[in-house]
Design an enzyme around this catalytic site. Sequence first.
Site, PDB file in Angstrom:
ATOM      1  N   ASP A   1      45.084  43.231  38.992  1.00  0.00           N
ATOM      2  CA  ASP A   1      45.801  42.752  40.162  1.00  0.00           C
ATOM      3  C   ASP A   1      45.340  41.346  40.530  1.00  0.00           C
ATOM      4  O   ASP A   1      44.150  41.020  40.427  1.00  0.00           O
ATOM      5  CB  ASP A   1      45.543  43.711  41.334  1.00  0.00           C
ATOM      6  CG  ASP A   1      46.328  43.354  42.567  1.00  0.00           C
ATOM      7  OD1 ASP A   1      47.567  43.307  42.478  1.00  0.00           O
ATOM      8  OD2 ASP A   1      45.711  43.131  43.618  1.00  0.00           O
TER       9      ASP A   1
ATOM     10  N   ASP B   1      30.674  34.222  42.029  1.00  0.00           N
ATOM     11  CA  ASP B   1      29.526  33.375  41.727  1.00  0.00           C
ATOM     12  C   ASP B   1      28.216  34.056  42.110  1.00  0.00           C
ATOM     13  O   ASP B   1      27.149  33.613  41.705  1.00  0.00           O
ATOM     14  CB  ASP B   1      29.643  32.037  42.474  1.00  0.00           C
ATOM     15  CG  ASP B   1      30.682  31.120  41.852  1.00  0.00           C
ATOM     16  OD1 ASP B   1      30.949  31.267  40.641  1.00  0.00           O
ATOM     17  OD2 ASP B   1      31.237  30.270  42.573  1.00  0.00           O
TER      18      ASP B   1
ATOM     19  N   GLU C   1      48.528  40.335  36.654  1.00  0.00           N
ATOM     20  CA  GLU C   1      49.573  39.980  37.603  1.00  0.00           C
ATOM     21  C   GLU C   1      49.321  38.539  38.045  1.00  0.00           C
ATOM     22  O   GLU C   1      48.498  38.267  38.915  1.00  0.00           O
ATOM     23  CB  GLU C   1      49.552  40.911  38.816  1.00  0.00           C
ATOM     24  CG  GLU C   1      50.652  40.586  39.822  1.00  0.00           C
ATOM     25  CD  GLU C   1      50.198  40.702  41.268  1.00  0.00           C
ATOM     26  OE1 GLU C   1      51.074  40.645  42.138  1.00  0.00           O
ATOM     27  OE2 GLU C   1      48.988  40.826  41.515  1.00  0.00           O
TER      28      GLU C   1
END
Length: 513
Positions: free
Chosen positions: A246, A219, A276
């Site tokens: 990842d 953010d 993943e």
Amino acid sequence: MAGATQEQKPTPENMTMMQAFEWYVPDDHKHWQRLESQVEQLKATGIDNIWIPPGCKASSPSGNGYDIYDLYDLGEFEQKGSVGTKWGTKNDLLKLVNMANESGLGIYWDAVLNHKAAADHKEKCNAQEVDPEDRTKTTSDPYQIDAWLGFDFPGRGEKYSAQKYHWHHFSGTDYNAANEKTAIYKILGDKTKGWANSDDVDTEKGNYDYLMFADLDYDHPEVAEDVLKWGIWLSKQIPLKGIRFDAVKHFSEDFLRKFITALDETHGEGWFFVGEFWKDSLADMTRYLDRMGRKFSLFDAPLVYNFSQLSKTPEADLRSVFDDTLVKVEPVNAVTLVMNHDTQPYQALEAPIEPFFKPLAYALILLRFGGYPCIFYGDLYGIKGEHPFPPSCGGALPNLVLARKLYAYGEQADYFDYATCLGWVRYGTWDRKFGCAVVLSNAGPGEKRMHVGEMHAGEKWTDVLGWSQGEITIGKDGFGTFTCPGTSLSVWVNKEADGRDKFGKFDSDIYKS
């Protein structure tokens, strides 16, 4: 012209990827060199793309890269105890990538974007401790901590990026040096920052924004801008074909969509992206794909869990192997696998698979329709470390990959009529005509009478793995009776088929011991 024969289009080649490392590869900084020596052999065996380990500077010369320190240091600067990463120097990396590109072998980068590790100095900030099992619940009042959150990158300076990282660029950390306490700390600012929105990260543990180390806050506009710039910079430094992301459960989906869009706009669409999202929940995985607009793939974790369970259950019902798996419902967006660096023995142990079952599992992902199979370096070359393992599948994994490349084409006919013995046939296509017949068993010797097509009548078929002896003559009706040994499999192909002379040639001694 009416009645003219329409030109037949060539059958697309089956594609296979490989995770090109395992957790215990020696930290001698020679991994890029070893992979370079394997490029031509891997391509000849049927590997099309390799997912290389995280090539950015880690917290130490032995770090595998998931303990990431500096995105912009690919083994070029003296930082954290060495110039090179565990895998080698940037120069070695470029040699590998150039060799791979010349040979037609694509490179997928492993991008670790969730966090940073091994800060250069401590910084004071306000934070609250949270419940590790429900991060939406605070367990302390706000108080000041002294945390490792200052990243100056002194070895690199401002080359490639002038961005430095400070406490306000992170949403969480796990250690307070002021009282030497380890916990999960939610970092607070002038306005309470909090974790990422619940619709932007996974909702496991209440809110799974925090995973480890110093958790990046996407953010914060400076974080998002710097990492977006890094992606474009990386793609210009290293000729890649795709990226493996990842820990996508743990950082902003909105940012990841922007990251993928930026790369597509820079290089044109066609890159391969896989995440993943390691969770045994098909519903959560399909919802994630929906939110990512289907320009994305995920590793089929539910399939790995199925393999694990079946391998540990005596005479399990193999017909359930694809139940509730990603490849069953989303075959285009599923990357199928048997093992990886998070599932191998003595590592994370999330879903270890019994050794006898690995050849069966690899046949199920390599020789059937659907999914993009990924084989594991540790199964191809063996595992090093304190508990070494030899190559799996009795050394037959390269032959299974080659059988996929040469023969696993065309319509598929399943013979799933017996719990502990499965069979299927691939009929081939007009230009990849040989096809194959597969039989596997997790109990005693198996046998299946299967139809391979009248066009094969009179042909002599043998097992490309050499695990079943003898020949099978295809009858006039196109049927043959195919066998396999107990707790094993066989892959039957016309003994005169093109490519039969290529089997049994793979040298798995990558370390030249």
